[in-house]
Design a protein around this motif. Structure first.
Motif, mmCIF file in Angstrom:
data_model
loop_
_atom_site.group_PDB
_atom_site.id
_atom_site.type_symbol
_atom_site.label_atom_id
_atom_site.label_comp_id
_atom_site.label_asym_id
_atom_site.label_seq_id
_atom_site.Cartn_x
_atom_site.Cartn_y
_atom_site.Cartn_z
ATOM 1 N N GLN A 10 25.363 88.090 76.767
ATOM 2 C CA GLN A 10 24.081 87.505 76.402
ATOM 3 C C GLN A 10 23.505 88.231 75.190
ATOM 4 O OE1 GLN A 10 21.718 88.057 79.920
ATOM 5 N NE2 GLN A 10 22.535 86.253 80.917
ATOM 6 N N THR A 11 22.904 87.442 74.346
ATOM 7 C CA THR A 11 22.228 88.056 73.202
ATOM 8 C C THR A 11 20.752 87.688 73.268
ATOM 9 O OG1 THR A 11 22.741 86.159 71.796
ATOM 10 C CG2 THR A 11 24.259 88.030 71.711
ATOM 11 N N ILE A 12 19.928 88.628 72.874
ATOM 12 C CA ILE A 12 18.485 88.385 72.838
ATOM 13 C C ILE A 12 18.094 88.134 71.388
ATOM 14 C CG2 ILE A 12 16.215 89.396 73.250
ATOM 15 C CD1 ILE A 12 17.480 90.961 75.562
ATOM 16 N N THR A 13 17.465 86.979 71.181
ATOM 17 C CA THR A 13 17.062 86.584 69.837
ATOM 18 C C THR A 13 15.543 86.552 69.754
ATOM 19 O OG1 THR A 13 19.044 85.204 69.663
ATOM 20 C CG2 THR A 13 17.279 84.773 68.084
ATOM 21 N N ASN A 14 14.998 87.267 68.797
ATOM 22 C CA ASN A 14 13.555 87.253 68.587
ATOM 23 C C ASN A 14 13.192 85.953 67.876
ATOM 24 O OD1 ASN A 14 10.898 87.603 67.791
ATOM 25 N ND2 ASN A 14 11.149 89.775 67.372
ATOM 26 N N MET A 15 12.292 85.197 68.479
ATOM 27 C CA MET A 15 11.880 83.903 67.927
ATOM 28 C C MET A 15 10.600 84.019 67.100
ATOM 29 S SD MET A 15 14.191 81.796 68.980
ATOM 30 C CE MET A 15 13.482 80.178 68.809
ATOM 31 N N GLY A 16 10.011 85.217 67.065
ATOM 32 C CA GLY A 16 8.778 85.398 66.306
ATOM 33 C C GLY A 16 7.560 85.277 67.197
ATOM 34 N N GLN A 17 6.414 85.131 66.535
ATOM 35 C CA GLN A 17 5.153 85.077 67.270
ATOM 36 C C GLN A 17 4.826 83.631 67.643
ATOM 37 O OE1 GLN A 17 1.155 86.305 65.599
ATOM 38 N NE2 GLN A 17 1.703 88.097 66.858
ATOM 39 N N PHE A 18 4.405 83.455 68.906
ATOM 40 C CA PHE A 18 4.033 82.145 69.426
ATOM 41 C C PHE A 18 2.595 82.193 69.917
ATOM 42 C CE2 PHE A 18 8.415 81.374 69.208
ATOM 43 C CZ PHE A 18 8.750 80.094 69.636
ATOM 44 N N LYS A 19 1.954 81.034 69.911
ATOM 45 C CA LYS A 19 0.643 80.879 70.528
ATOM 46 C C LYS A 19 0.908 80.591 72.012
ATOM 47 C CE LYS A 19 -3.606 78.136 70.245
ATOM 48 N NZ LYS A 19 -4.262 77.023 69.528
ATOM 49 N N ILE A 20 0.407 81.471 72.889
ATOM 50 C CA ILE A 20 0.677 81.353 74.322
ATOM 51 C C ILE A 20 -0.612 80.968 75.036
ATOM 52 C CG2 ILE A 20 1.636 82.490 76.371
ATOM 53 C CD1 ILE A 20 3.600 82.558 74.064
ATOM 54 N N SER A 21 -0.591 79.793 75.651
ATOM 55 C CA SER A 21 -1.724 79.346 76.464
ATOM 56 C C SER A 21 -1.252 79.274 77.912
ATOM 57 C CB SER A 21 -2.232 77.986 75.963
ATOM 58 O OG SER A 21 -1.160 77.061 75.891
ATOM 59 N N ALA A 22 -2.097 78.757 78.790
ATOM 60 C CA ALA A 22 -1.773 78.723 80.217
ATOM 61 C C ALA A 22 -2.200 77.390 80.814
ATOM 62 C CB ALA A 22 -2.455 79.873 80.929
ATOM 63 N N TYR A 23 -1.533 77.032 81.908
ATOM 64 C CA TYR A 23 -1.892 75.793 82.612
ATOM 65 C C TYR A 23 -1.571 75.941 84.091
ATOM 66 C CZ TYR A 23 3.041 74.212 82.931
ATOM 67 O OH TYR A 23 4.377 74.087 83.218
ATOM 68 N N CYS A 56 -5.434 70.102 83.670
ATOM 69 C CA CYS A 56 -4.339 70.636 82.856
ATOM 70 C C CYS A 56 -3.214 69.625 82.649
ATOM 71 C CB CYS A 56 -3.748 71.887 83.505
ATOM 72 S SG CYS A 56 -4.843 73.319 83.504
ATOM 73 N N CYS A 57 -2.934 68.817 83.681
ATOM 74 C CA CYS A 57 -1.732 67.965 83.636
ATOM 75 C C CYS A 57 -2.013 66.469 83.607
ATOM 76 C CB CYS A 57 -0.839 68.278 84.835
ATOM 77 S SG CYS A 57 -0.183 69.956 84.798
ATOM 78 N N GLY A 58 -3.292 66.083 83.730
ATOM 79 C CA GLY A 58 -3.616 64.662 83.693
ATOM 80 C C GLY A 58 -2.921 63.892 84.803
ATOM 81 N N LYS A 59 -2.315 62.752 84.429
ATOM 82 C CA LYS A 59 -1.684 61.896 85.446
ATOM 83 C C LYS A 59 -0.463 62.549 86.101
ATOM 84 C CE LYS A 59 1.084 59.175 82.199
ATOM 85 N NZ LYS A 59 1.358 57.839 81.670
#
Length: 173
Positions: free
Chosen positions: A75-88, A94-97
């Motif tokens: 397995q290799t770990i790849t850094n994807m950079g910075q993400f905007k992390i929200s929650a639900y 949060c989920c509507g229908k």
């Protein structure tokens, strides 16, 4: 033998009787020791079997550990950079229908495991590391596009408490 015993002086008879008593005591002790020895043999045999089983278990665990370590090396770990992390959570806000249902990949959402992603960026089933914790990409969301991730929580309050954060994200391939 009885005639010779009868002709013996009293002290000789006493010595003979004492010798017979001592012989009986020694025979009884010998029988007792034989029983204890057999019990010790049984216990020793059981201990040997237990030790053998534990050795097999240790060898199996060692093999499993080596397999896991070999898999981790693949397995290799790849850094994807910075993400905007929200929650639900699974509520209607949060989920509507889709509230209370399964994730877009068909799994039951689970706190500490499920995240929603843009599958063009991170495919379903990908292991995603955020702050040292590994999640699995199992869901999508209408607002989750590009470098955005939604972490699933069991309650709406927990999701609100998370808020919005910007975090470095890595994936395991």
């Amino acid at each position: 033998m009885i005639k010779s015993f009868m002709r013996m002086p009293l002290w000789g008879k006493v010595l003979c009787i004492i010798n017979v008593i001592l012989l009986i005591i020694m025979i009884n002790q010998n029988i007792h020791f034989k029983r204890e020895y057999k019990q010790l043999e049984v216990i020793n045999s059981e201990l040997n079997n237990t030790i053998a089983e534990q050795i097999v278990t240790i060898e199996n665990l060692k093999t499993e550990l080596e397999e896991v370590q070999a898999e981790k090396k693949k397995q290799t770990i790849t850094n994807m950079g910075q993400f905007k992390i929200s929650a639900y959570c699974a509520c209607k806000k949060c989920c509507g229908k889709w509230a209370g249902g399964n994730t877009a990949s068909g799994t039951k959402p689970t706190a500490g495991r499920t995240i929603a992603v843009d599958t063009k960026v991170i495919p379903f089933g990908t292991k995603v590391i955020i702050d040292g914790h590994t999640y699995i990409a199992e869901d999508t969301g209408g607002a989750i596009k590009g470098n955005k991730i939604d972490i699933y929580f069991d309650s709406h309050q927990e999701a609100l408490n998370w808020g919005i954060k910007y975090k470095d994200v890595s994936i395991i391939r």
